[in-house]
Design an enzyme around this catalytic site. Sequence first.
Site, PDB file in Angstrom:
ATOM      1  N   ASP A  20       0.866  -1.170   0.000  1.00 33.13           N
ATOM      2  CA  ASP A  20       0.000   0.000   0.000  1.00 33.13           C
ATOM      3  C   ASP A  20       0.908   1.226   0.000  1.00 33.13           C
ATOM      4  O   ASP A  20       2.127   1.117  -0.174  1.00 33.13           O
ATOM      5  CB  ASP A  20      -0.985  -0.029   1.173  1.00 33.13           C
ATOM      6  CG  ASP A  20      -0.328   0.160   2.534  1.00 33.13           C
ATOM      7  OD1 ASP A  20       0.919   0.302   2.612  1.00 33.13           O
ATOM      8  OD2 ASP A  20      -1.061   0.176   3.542  1.00 33.13           O
ATOM      9  N   HIS A  21       0.319   2.387   0.199  1.00 31.83           N
ATOM     10  CA  HIS A  21       1.083   3.637   0.182  1.00 31.83           C
ATOM     11  C   HIS A  21       2.158   3.681   1.272  1.00 31.83           C
ATOM     12  O   HIS A  21       3.255   4.166   1.047  1.00 31.83           O
ATOM     13  CB  HIS A  21       0.134   4.833   0.335  1.00 31.83           C
ATOM     14  CG  HIS A  21      -0.803   4.690   1.493  1.00 31.83           C
ATOM     15  ND1 HIS A  21      -1.938   3.883   1.430  1.00 31.83           N
ATOM     16  CD2 HIS A  21      -0.779   5.212   2.738  1.00 31.83           C
ATOM     17  CE1 HIS A  21      -2.568   3.934   2.586  1.00 31.83           C
ATOM     18  NE2 HIS A  21      -1.877   4.727   3.402  1.00 31.83           N
ATOM     19  N   CYS A  77       2.944  -3.133   4.097  1.00 29.47           N
ATOM     20  CA  CYS A  77       2.079  -2.013   4.479  1.00 29.47           C
ATOM     21  C   CYS A  77       2.788  -1.307   5.631  1.00 29.47           C
ATOM     22  O   CYS A  77       3.989  -1.486   5.823  1.00 29.47           O
ATOM     23  CB  CYS A  77       0.666  -2.478   4.831  1.00 29.47           C
ATOM     24  SG  CYS A  77       0.518  -3.546   6.275  1.00 29.47           S
ATOM     25  N   GLY A  78       2.078  -0.530   6.419  1.00 33.08           N
ATOM     26  CA  GLY A  78       2.725   0.196   7.504  1.00 33.08           C
ATOM     27  C   GLY A  78       3.410  -0.720   8.500  1.00 33.08           C
ATOM     28  O   GLY A  78       4.551  -0.497   8.885  1.00 33.08           O
ATOM     29  N   THR A  79       2.698  -1.782   8.907  1.00 31.88           N
ATOM     30  CA  THR A  79       3.234  -2.715   9.905  1.00 31.88           C
ATOM     31  C   THR A  79       3.327  -4.147   9.410  1.00 31.88           C
ATOM     32  O   THR A  79       3.958  -4.976  10.057  1.00 31.88           O
ATOM     33  CB  THR A  79       2.343  -2.739  11.159  1.00 31.88           C
ATOM     34  OG1 THR A  79       1.042  -3.207  10.776  1.00 31.88           O
ATOM     35  CG2 THR A  79       2.260  -1.369  11.823  1.00 31.88           C
ATOM     36  N   HIS A 110       9.162 -23.821   9.487  1.00 30.71           N
ATOM     37  CA  HIS A 110       8.189 -24.500  10.347  1.00 30.71           C
ATOM     38  C   HIS A 110       6.747 -24.330   9.892  1.00 30.71           C
ATOM     39  O   HIS A 110       5.919 -25.198  10.154  1.00 30.71           O
ATOM     40  CB  HIS A 110       8.308 -23.982  11.781  1.00 30.71           C
ATOM     41  CG  HIS A 110       9.583 -24.390  12.447  1.00 30.71           C
ATOM     42  ND1 HIS A 110       9.825 -24.146  13.772  1.00 30.71           N
ATOM     43  CD2 HIS A 110      10.683 -25.018  11.979  1.00 30.71           C
ATOM     44  CE1 HIS A 110      11.023 -24.607  14.101  1.00 30.71           C
ATOM     45  NE2 HIS A 110      11.570 -25.133  13.018  1.00 30.71           N
ATOM     46  N   ARG A 144       7.551 -33.093  11.473  1.00 28.43           N
ATOM     47  CA  ARG A 144       6.664 -32.834  12.612  1.00 28.43           C
ATOM     48  C   ARG A 144       5.752 -31.632  12.397  1.00 28.43           C
ATOM     49  O   ARG A 144       4.705 -31.513  13.027  1.00 28.43           O
ATOM     50  CB  ARG A 144       7.485 -32.631  13.884  1.00 28.43           C
ATOM     51  CG  ARG A 144       8.369 -31.410  13.855  1.00 28.43           C
ATOM     52  CD  ARG A 144       9.322 -31.398  15.067  1.00 28.43           C
ATOM     53  NE  ARG A 144      10.341 -30.380  14.917  1.00 28.43           N
ATOM     54  CZ  ARG A 144      10.291 -29.174  15.476  1.00 28.43           C
ATOM     55  NH1 ARG A 144       9.269 -28.844  16.235  1.00 28.43           N
ATOM     56  NH2 ARG A 144      11.275 -28.318  15.291  1.00 28.43           N
ATOM     57  N   HIS A 145       6.106 -30.751  11.463  1.00 29.50           N
ATOM     58  CA  HIS A 145       5.298 -29.556  11.210  1.00 29.50           C
ATOM     59  C   HIS A 145       4.081 -29.857  10.338  1.00 29.50           C
ATOM     60  O   HIS A 145       3.116 -29.112  10.329  1.00 29.50           O
ATOM     61  CB  HIS A 145       6.160 -28.478  10.558  1.00 29.50           C
ATOM     62  CG  HIS A 145       7.388 -28.177  11.345  1.00 29.50           C
ATOM     63  ND1 HIS A 145       7.361 -27.559  12.576  1.00 29.50           N
ATOM     64  CD2 HIS A 145       8.684 -28.451  11.092  1.00 29.50           C
ATOM     65  CE1 HIS A 145       8.592 -27.443  13.040  1.00 29.50           C
ATOM     66  NE2 HIS A 145       9.418 -27.981  12.159  1.00 29.50           N
TER      67      HIS A 145
END
Length: 160
Positions: A20-21, A77-79, A110, A144-145
């Site tokens: 995004d921006h 994006c921002g986060t 994993h 195992r995963h």
Amino acid sequence: QSGRGNRVESRIVRVAIGSDHAGFDLKETIKALLDQLRIPYEDFGSASTASVDYPDLAAAVSHAVVDGGADRGILVCGTGIGMAMAANKIGGVRAAVVWDESSARFSRAHNNANIMALGGRTTPADRAMDMVRAFLTTEYEGGRHERRLEKIARLERKDS
């Protein structure tokens, strides 16, 4: 837009990337790294820092990965949180918010993540480059995963 060049010694054939921006600048930096590594990509936008709705970009990248047009996806994006939330609504997507090289590596090893989401406002560019390298070069360990991923798939199919 598409990245040019030969692919690196990797199983990655093509990457879908979008932002995004708030993630635009970091996405452009990641594209330069992909070009340097000769990893082909398709850029699903955005094309600038003008405000856009991240779910639209997350959906486009997610569909490219799930439909086989790309091996892995990168969303910014921002986060990274909003992008991951939106991407994980698409069946078959395993999007992980990553915050360092270790989390990028474990998301693949994993969790067999097929999309990584990172924050343009929270991730320094040099650290993001290490995260991208780790995400694109780490293979899924299986074993195992597998049992846990099957449980996630059952939740997605609502037959838990």
